[in-house]
Design a protein around this motif. Sequence first.
Motif, PDB file in Angstrom:
ATOM      1  N   LEU A   1       0.829  -1.203   0.000  1.00 35.18           N
ATOM      2  CA  LEU A   1       0.000   0.000   0.000  1.00 35.18           C
ATOM      3  C   LEU A   1       0.862   1.252   0.000  1.00 35.18           C
ATOM      4  O   LEU A   1       0.564   2.225  -0.713  1.00 35.18           O
ATOM      5  CB  LEU A   1      -0.940  -0.001   1.211  1.00 35.18           C
ATOM      6  CG  LEU A   1      -1.804   1.243   1.387  1.00 35.18           C
ATOM      7  CD1 LEU A   1      -2.658   1.498   0.152  1.00 35.18           C
ATOM      8  CD2 LEU A   1      -2.685   1.110   2.631  1.00 35.18           C
ATOM      9  N   GLU A   2       1.927   1.262   0.777  1.00 35.80           N
ATOM     10  CA  GLU A   2       2.808   2.428   0.810  1.00 35.80           C
ATOM     11  C   GLU A   2       3.452   2.671  -0.551  1.00 35.80           C
ATOM     12  O   GLU A   2       3.514   3.807  -1.033  1.00 35.80           O
ATOM     13  CB  GLU A   2       3.895   2.237   1.875  1.00 35.80           C
ATOM     14  CG  GLU A   2       4.918   3.366   1.949  1.00 35.80           C
ATOM     15  CD  GLU A   2       4.326   4.708   2.331  1.00 35.80           C
ATOM     16  OE1 GLU A   2       4.912   5.745   1.951  1.00 35.80           O
ATOM     17  OE2 GLU A   2       3.288   4.734   3.014  1.00 35.80           O
TER      18      GLU A   2
ATOM     19  N   LEU B   1      -9.421  -1.884   6.795  1.00 35.54           N
ATOM     20  CA  LEU B   1      -9.659  -1.074   5.599  1.00 35.54           C
ATOM     21  C   LEU B   1      -9.702   0.415   5.945  1.00 35.54           C
ATOM     22  O   LEU B   1      -9.203   1.253   5.180  1.00 35.54           O
ATOM     23  CB  LEU B   1     -10.955  -1.511   4.928  1.00 35.54           C
ATOM     24  CG  LEU B   1     -10.903  -2.878   4.241  1.00 35.54           C
ATOM     25  CD1 LEU B   1     -12.301  -3.323   3.821  1.00 35.54           C
ATOM     26  CD2 LEU B   1      -9.972  -2.840   3.027  1.00 35.54           C
ATOM     27  N   LYS B   2     -10.269   0.758   7.083  1.00 32.72           N
ATOM     28  CA  LYS B   2     -10.271   2.155   7.523  1.00 32.72           C
ATOM     29  C   LYS B   2      -8.837   2.654   7.734  1.00 32.72           C
ATOM     30  O   LYS B   2      -8.506   3.799   7.388  1.00 32.72           O
ATOM     31  CB  LYS B   2     -11.071   2.294   8.831  1.00 32.72           C
ATOM     32  CG  LYS B   2     -12.567   2.132   8.675  1.00 32.72           C
ATOM     33  CD  LYS B   2     -13.219   3.316   7.969  1.00 32.72           C
ATOM     34  CE  LYS B   2     -14.733   3.215   7.970  1.00 32.72           C
ATOM     35  NZ  LYS B   2     -15.373   4.328   7.225  1.00 32.72           N
ATOM     36  N   ASN B   3      -8.005   1.788   8.305  1.00 34.00           N
ATOM     37  CA  ASN B   3      -6.604   2.173   8.493  1.00 34.00           C
ATOM     38  C   ASN B   3      -5.923   2.419   7.153  1.00 34.00           C
ATOM     39  O   ASN B   3      -5.090   3.321   7.023  1.00 34.00           O
ATOM     40  CB  ASN B   3      -5.858   1.083   9.266  1.00 34.00           C
ATOM     41  CG  ASN B   3      -6.299   0.991  10.711  1.00 34.00           C
ATOM     42  OD1 ASN B   3      -6.784   1.970  11.283  1.00 34.00           O
ATOM     43  ND2 ASN B   3      -6.142  -0.171  11.319  1.00 34.00           N
ATOM     44  N   CYS B   4      -6.266   1.602   6.155  1.00 34.32           N
ATOM     45  CA  CYS B   4      -5.702   1.799   4.819  1.00 34.32           C
ATOM     46  C   CYS B   4      -6.147   3.125   4.222  1.00 34.32           C
ATOM     47  O   CYS B   4      -5.371   3.817   3.549  1.00 34.32           O
ATOM     48  CB  CYS B   4      -6.112   0.652   3.898  1.00 34.32           C
ATOM     49  SG  CYS B   4      -5.376  -0.938   4.325  1.00 34.32           S
ATOM     50  N   LEU B   5      -7.395   3.494   4.459  1.00 38.45           N
ATOM     51  CA  LEU B   5      -7.906   4.777   3.962  1.00 38.45           C
ATOM     52  C   LEU B   5      -7.196   5.949   4.625  1.00 38.45           C
ATOM     53  O   LEU B   5      -7.130   7.044   4.057  1.00 38.45           O
ATOM     54  CB  LEU B   5      -9.415   4.864   4.221  1.00 38.45           C
ATOM     55  CG  LEU B   5     -10.300   3.952   3.365  1.00 38.45           C
ATOM     56  CD1 LEU B   5     -11.731   3.954   3.889  1.00 38.45           C
ATOM     57  CD2 LEU B   5     -10.269   4.379   1.891  1.00 38.45           C
TER      58      LEU B   5
ATOM     59  N   ASP C   1       9.689   2.591   5.452  1.00 39.32           N
ATOM     60  CA  ASP C   1       8.595   2.026   6.237  1.00 39.32           C
ATOM     61  C   ASP C   1       7.270   2.663   5.823  1.00 39.32           C
ATOM     62  O   ASP C   1       7.242   3.785   5.307  1.00 39.32           O
ATOM     63  CB  ASP C   1       8.822   2.269   7.734  1.00 39.32           C
ATOM     64  CG  ASP C   1      10.014   1.494   8.264  1.00 39.32           C
ATOM     65  OD1 ASP C   1      10.179   0.331   7.845  1.00 39.32           O
ATOM     66  OD2 ASP C   1      10.774   2.049   9.079  1.00 39.32           O
ATOM     67  N   PRO C   2       6.165   1.966   6.057  1.00 36.66           N
ATOM     68  CA  PRO C   2       4.856   2.563   5.778  1.00 36.66           C
ATOM     69  C   PRO C   2       4.637   3.808   6.632  1.00 36.66           C
ATOM     70  O   PRO C   2       5.126   3.893   7.766  1.00 36.66           O
ATOM     71  CB  PRO C   2       3.867   1.447   6.167  1.00 36.66           C
ATOM     72  CG  PRO C   2       4.669   0.194   6.117  1.00 36.66           C
ATOM     73  CD  PRO C   2       6.055   0.578   6.529  1.00 36.66           C
ATOM     74  N   ARG C   3       3.916   4.755   6.092  1.00 37.94           N
ATOM     75  CA  ARG C   3       3.632   5.988   6.820  1.00 37.94           C
ATOM     76  C   ARG C   3       2.649   5.741   7.955  1.00 37.94           C
ATOM     77  O   ARG C   3       1.869   4.780   7.938  1.00 37.94           O
ATOM     78  CB  ARG C   3       3.074   7.040   5.863  1.00 37.94           C
ATOM     79  CG  ARG C   3       1.673   6.735   5.344  1.00 37.94           C
ATOM     80  CD  ARG C   3       1.303   7.610   4.176  1.00 37.94           C
ATOM     81  NE  ARG C   3       2.115   7.275   2.995  1.00 37.94           N
ATOM     82  CZ  ARG C   3       2.069   7.980   1.856  1.00 37.94           C
ATOM     83  NH1 ARG C   3       1.253   9.019   1.741  1.00 37.94           N
ATOM     84  NH2 ARG C   3       2.818   7.622   0.841  1.00 37.94           N
TER      85      ARG C   3
END
Length: 267
Positions: free
Chosen positions: A42-43, A70-74, A188-190
């Motif tokens: 995703l990042e 999914l909310k965390n991904c948004l 790293d992912p944000r």
Amino acid sequence: MNILVCIKQVPDDSVEIHLNGEGAPDLANVTPVVNAFDTYALEMAARLKESSEGEVTVVCVGEDGAKNSLKNCLAVGADYAYLIKDDAFTGSDSRGISNILKNAAAKIEAETGKKFDLVFCGKEATDAALGQAGPMLAEELGVGVITNITEIALDGDKVTAKQETEEGYRTVETSAPCVVTVTKPEYDPRYPTIKNKMAARKKPIGDLAMGDLADVAADKVGEANAQVKTLKLYEPAKKEAGVKIQEETEEDSALKAVAMMADAKVF
């Protein structure tokens, strides 16, 4: 640039998990999270979107609880999210999941009128570590696939990626649309900001079920049709405690270590 990212919700892999009395993982006190390799995917997709002015859609095959993931991904770069949920999908193996994802992608494309240029997946899920869903999804879609990537670039419809191998790295090219699977990159992912978290809470999550996916192969999905089955789960053997060697001098410590290895017939 229209990107689809496929995620899976898994038990938090930072927690030591044991088996319960029935021989199943005891997950009662383990928080479900987005699979680590999917967060890298995703990042990477979000960074590509930001450099190319596109959109990122995330999809997840799972239960209602996966909406939290999914909310965390948004909140960290995704623009749209869909949960694919149906009792008929429970117990599907990688072959079934890839067929479900292919049909979900087609449904979303039909609804939005936008074709996906790239499909991102994590290289594997930390709960099963099979690493098959991404390549199988590419086969279902009839497109190219590049696995285990740490970098990606897009020039027109040419996709160039840095692929990690056991020997090092190599540069691989294919044409979009295609599927890529992502291993850990050099970043790293944000983390989501409070503002982004609040905005994500207001965004709707689309729901897709068996009835919405007209071409799902009924003979591929569900536990009864899974070709890969888990026969038994067991915990790894406990490692014996190491021996601390601390003689008066470094030379004496080295001599003792060599003597112990000789006694153990290491050499």
